[in-house]
Design a protein around this motif. Sequence first.
Motif: not given
Length: 104
Positions: A92-100
């Motif tokens: 896993i390279k990253a867990v990204v949280h897109f907030k909008g």
Amino acid sequence: MKNPAILLLLAALVMTPLFGQQEQSKATGVLASLKVDQLVSLKETGDRYQITVLDGDLKLPQSHKVLEVGPNFVVVEDITGLNVVRIPLTSIKAVVHFKGFEKM
């Protein structure tokens, strides 16, 4: 064999390996924010995966659903339900949280 100390010692010897084999089930670190049944987008970037989570009220279609989260792996299923991928933490390279967009 009627000595209670010997019975207690014998019981302790039998039970100790059972307690030592219990695996930590709660995810920590990078995977701590992932939840079972959460919709995510999975992108393969070279030899690693990037997992994107849409936070907030965004209702965009996602490519995968989280089936299981362990201490060092995550299992996701694609939207067709045909493919299940077990991804080790090392892939896993990253867990990204897109907030909008409203946060901009």
